[in-house]
Design a protein around this motif. Structure first.
Motif, PDB file in Angstrom:
ATOM      1  N   GLU A 176      58.800  58.710  36.926  1.00  0.00           N
ATOM      2  CA  GLU A 176      57.921  57.818  37.677  1.00  0.00           C
ATOM      3  C   GLU A 176      57.400  56.696  36.792  1.00  0.00           C
ATOM      4  OE1 GLU A 176      56.432  61.327  40.750  1.00  0.00           O
ATOM      5  OE2 GLU A 176      55.260  60.835  38.956  1.00  0.00           O
ATOM      6  N   VAL A 177      57.111  57.005  35.544  1.00  0.00           N
ATOM      7  CA  VAL A 177      56.699  55.971  34.596  1.00  0.00           C
ATOM      8  C   VAL A 177      57.823  54.960  34.409  1.00  0.00           C
ATOM      9  CG1 VAL A 177      56.107  55.511  32.178  1.00  0.00           C
ATOM     10  CG2 VAL A 177      55.050  57.436  33.380  1.00  0.00           C
ATOM     11  N   HIS A 178      59.063  55.455  34.363  1.00  0.00           N
ATOM     12  CA  HIS A 178      60.236  54.592  34.233  1.00  0.00           C
ATOM     13  C   HIS A 178      60.296  53.588  35.385  1.00  0.00           C
ATOM     14  CE1 HIS A 178      64.497  53.463  33.737  1.00  0.00           C
ATOM     15  NE2 HIS A 178      64.655  53.743  35.019  1.00  0.00           N
ATOM     16  N   VAL A 179      60.065  54.060  36.614  1.00  0.00           N
ATOM     17  CA  VAL A 179      60.112  53.177  37.781  1.00  0.00           C
ATOM     18  C   VAL A 179      58.991  52.146  37.720  1.00  0.00           C
ATOM     19  CG1 VAL A 179      59.884  53.074  40.294  1.00  0.00           C
ATOM     20  CG2 VAL A 179      61.263  54.871  39.241  1.00  0.00           C
ATOM     21  N   MET A 180      57.795  52.587  37.374  1.00  0.00           N
ATOM     22  CA  MET A 180      56.659  51.664  37.301  1.00  0.00           C
ATOM     23  C   MET A 180      56.889  50.575  36.258  1.00  0.00           C
ATOM     24  SD  MET A 180      54.397  52.522  39.613  1.00  0.00           S
ATOM     25  CE  MET A 180      55.879  52.782  40.638  1.00  0.00           C
ATOM     26  N   GLN A 181      57.520  50.925  35.161  1.00  0.00           N
ATOM     27  CA  GLN A 181      57.807  49.934  34.130  1.00  0.00           C
ATOM     28  C   GLN A 181      58.827  48.907  34.618  1.00  0.00           C
ATOM     29  OE1 GLN A 181      58.976  52.422  30.829  1.00  0.00           O
ATOM     30  NE2 GLN A 181      56.879  52.555  30.025  1.00  0.00           N
ATOM     31  N   LEU A 182      59.855  49.383  35.320  1.00  0.00           N
ATOM     32  CA  LEU A 182      60.870  48.467  35.827  1.00  0.00           C
ATOM     33  C   LEU A 182      60.300  47.495  36.867  1.00  0.00           C
ATOM     34  CD1 LEU A 182      63.986  50.809  36.261  1.00  0.00           C
ATOM     35  CD2 LEU A 182      63.616  49.085  34.501  1.00  0.00           C
ATOM     36  N   LEU A 183      59.327  47.969  37.633  1.00  0.00           N
ATOM     37  CA  LEU A 183      58.775  47.156  38.714  1.00  0.00           C
ATOM     38  C   LEU A 183      57.486  46.442  38.312  1.00  0.00           C
ATOM     39  CD1 LEU A 183      59.297  49.554  41.762  1.00  0.00           C
ATOM     40  CD2 LEU A 183      60.748  47.658  41.016  1.00  0.00           C
ATOM     41  N   ARG A 184      57.178  46.437  37.052  1.00  0.00           N
ATOM     42  CA  ARG A 184      55.921  45.862  36.573  1.00  0.00           C
ATOM     43  C   ARG A 184      55.745  44.410  37.012  1.00  0.00           C
ATOM     44  NH1 ARG A 184      52.133  47.077  32.687  1.00  0.00           N
ATOM     45  NH2 ARG A 184      51.106  45.299  31.659  1.00  0.00           N
ATOM     46  N   GLY A 185      56.804  43.638  37.003  1.00  0.00           N
ATOM     47  CA  GLY A 185      56.704  42.232  37.373  1.00  0.00           C
ATOM     48  C   GLY A 185      57.094  41.950  38.807  1.00  0.00           C
ATOM     49  N   VAL A 186      57.262  42.985  39.644  1.00  0.00           N
ATOM     50  CA  VAL A 186      57.688  42.812  41.031  1.00  0.00           C
ATOM     51  C   VAL A 186      56.491  43.016  41.952  1.00  0.00           C
ATOM     52  CG1 VAL A 186      59.209  43.641  42.860  1.00  0.00           C
ATOM     53  CG2 VAL A 186      59.996  43.639  40.482  1.00  0.00           C
ATOM     54  N   SER A 187      56.180  42.012  42.761  1.00  0.00           N
ATOM     55  CA  SER A 187      55.061  42.138  43.691  1.00  0.00           C
ATOM     56  C   SER A 187      55.496  42.698  45.036  1.00  0.00           C
ATOM     57  CB  SER A 187      54.389  40.778  43.899  1.00  0.00           C
ATOM     58  OG  SER A 187      55.328  39.834  44.412  1.00  0.00           O
ATOM     59  N   MET A 188      56.715  42.377  45.452  1.00  0.00           N
ATOM     60  CA  MET A 188      57.242  42.926  46.698  1.00  0.00           C
ATOM     61  C   MET A 188      58.763  42.794  46.694  1.00  0.00           C
ATOM     62  SD  MET A 188      56.194  39.956  49.445  1.00  0.00           S
ATOM     63  CE  MET A 188      54.448  40.186  49.068  1.00  0.00           C
ATOM     64  N   GLY A 189      59.410  43.672  47.439  1.00  0.00           N
ATOM     65  CA  GLY A 189      60.867  43.621  47.511  1.00  0.00           C
ATOM     66  C   GLY A 189      61.446  44.999  47.771  1.00  0.00           C
ATOM     67  N   ALA A 190      62.746  45.066  47.823  1.00  0.00           N
ATOM     68  CA  ALA A 190      63.467  46.318  48.035  1.00  0.00           C
ATOM     69  C   ALA A 190      64.786  46.221  47.312  1.00  0.00           C
ATOM     70  CB  ALA A 190      63.694  46.564  49.532  1.00  0.00           C
ATOM     71  N   GLY A 191      65.263  47.322  46.788  1.00  0.00           N
ATOM     72  CA  GLY A 191      66.517  47.267  46.055  1.00  0.00           C
ATOM     73  C   GLY A 191      66.891  48.581  45.410  1.00  0.00           C
TER      74      GLY A 191
END
Length: 240
Positions: free
Chosen positions: A167-182
């Motif tokens: 879960e930490v891995h996912v949060m780090q990857l999405l740190r600069g993403v405000s919205m989206g899907a992928g």
């Protein structure tokens, strides 16, 4: 490695693709009265399209009362992320800011693939209900939750005190993403097993956070630029 935002969408369910590109169709063609607000009309649409929650879920009373008046609310935007392997369970995180640690993390008793199918209906309501005899905690600080999806009870979940490494891995990857899907690269620990679990997919959006009382909060997904799209709402209620 940064999140993927383009080519993986051809591999995703049509519901996720349409959510990202703001082309999801309206869930109903009923006309609204000119005196209704858009929010009230949306809730009435939900009640007509879906059966009420089961009698065992006290969320019925919260939904039936409609959205509280603005003067009774403490509204603020928050970030919600739903992610998981296609053949695994869905995880929900809530952040006051994408750059901060989540204030709420829970693995839902719902398969990611099943959630994608629900999104295809254009309207998804996830309700979490906690039974407690104390008022000392904030509602989002409760641990044990009964989980409902579109009126069906799907099981129980326990809120995590700490995030797992994945879960930490996912949060780090999405740190600069405000919205989206992928689709996201799998955590290093899962590279050998990802083929069996399926791709790691996510949906991240901004939500209007509505505090109805000390025992109830609601999250309403904000579609980008006000465009019509899938309606995703998450409800938290504490019953006594």
């Amino acid at each position: 490695m940064p999140p993927v935002h383009s080519s993986p969408y051809r591999q995703m369910e049509p519901a996720l693709f349409s959510l990202l590109h703001h082309t999801a169709t309206a869930a109903t063609t009923e006309k609204r009265s000119s005196k209704r607000t858009s929010t009230t009309g949306g809730l009435l649409r939900i009640f007509k399209l879906f059966p009420m929650l089961t009698s065992g879920c006290k969320m019925v009373a919260l939904l039936a009362s409609g959205r509280p008046r603005k003067s009774l609310l403490t509204d603020r935007a928050t970030t919600g992320t739903l992610f998981g392997h296609r053949k695994g369970r869905l995880t929900l995180t809530i952040q006051e800011d994408p750059h901060r640690l989540p204030v709420f993390v829970i693995e839902l008793p719902l398969l990611t693939a099943a959630f994608h199918k629900e999104m295809a209906s254009d309207i998804v309501r996830i309700a979490l209900e906690s039974e407690t005899k104390t008022h000392k905690k904030k509602v989002l600080e409760e641990f044990v939750w009964a989980v409902f999806c579109n009126g069906r009870k799907i099981g129980y979940s326990i809120r995590r005190k700490q995030m797992s490494e994945d879960e930490v891995h996912v949060m780090q990857l999405l740190r600069g993403v405000s919205m989206g899907a992928g689709v996201l690269p799998p955590p290093p620990s899962e590279k050998e097993t990802v083929a069996g679990d399926g791709e790691l997919t996510y949906i991240r959006a901004r939500f209007e956070r509505v505090v109805g009382s000390k025992d109830s909060e609601s999250l309403y997904m904000i579609n980008p630029d006000g465009a019509a799209g899938a309606e995703l709402s998450i409800f938290f209620v504490r019953v006594h």
